[in-house]
Design a protein around this motif. Sequence first.
Motif: not given
Length: 201
Positions: A70-80
Amino acid sequence: MTDTACRNIGCPTPAEPGTSWCIAHHIQHWERVDADLRERFAARMVENITTNASGCWLYGGKRNPVTGYAAPLHTGRRTSGHRWMTWYLKGELKPGYQLHHVCGGVDEQDTRHCVRPAHLVQVLPGDHRELTRLRAEMIEAAEPGARFYQTSVGETGRTVAFARAHELPRHEVDYLDVELSTESELVAQWRLVIPARLETV
């Protein structure tokens, strides 16, 4: 595949696959985000989650094209996504360790996009590679619809409360009691892999 250096200047640790930062600098970023925004992000994550017979929380949004995580967008960055949920709900990611999925399910053998902390264990990179190899062999040899589970990992009160608040399944259905069953029973009925060095948190 060559490791990409962490974007943080002077950091010798390779970046997480598909991202620009190592996990330590991801955590620094997560910790700087306001608690209310963290909760809102978690709620957004849940909007994209479906479940299966094994109780996985399968993220239906953007996935890393290389790893399948999963690679959701978190405050403008792709996160794990699976790492973030583990940090958010369990509050701990050990330095130098990786998260290994111990789940699977009926007609859903590839569950790398599962973000349920109870389905993840923290292991050293060498152990992670070995576990991944064993799992791939197990999936290749299994008949369709086989279930996989490698260990029993308890859920914290915060994770249980989160699951209840978002109407997510709290317990797996029809699992044997891993603590009371013998390894031979588990392997026979659930095609389990229980390596001696598997470390739970």
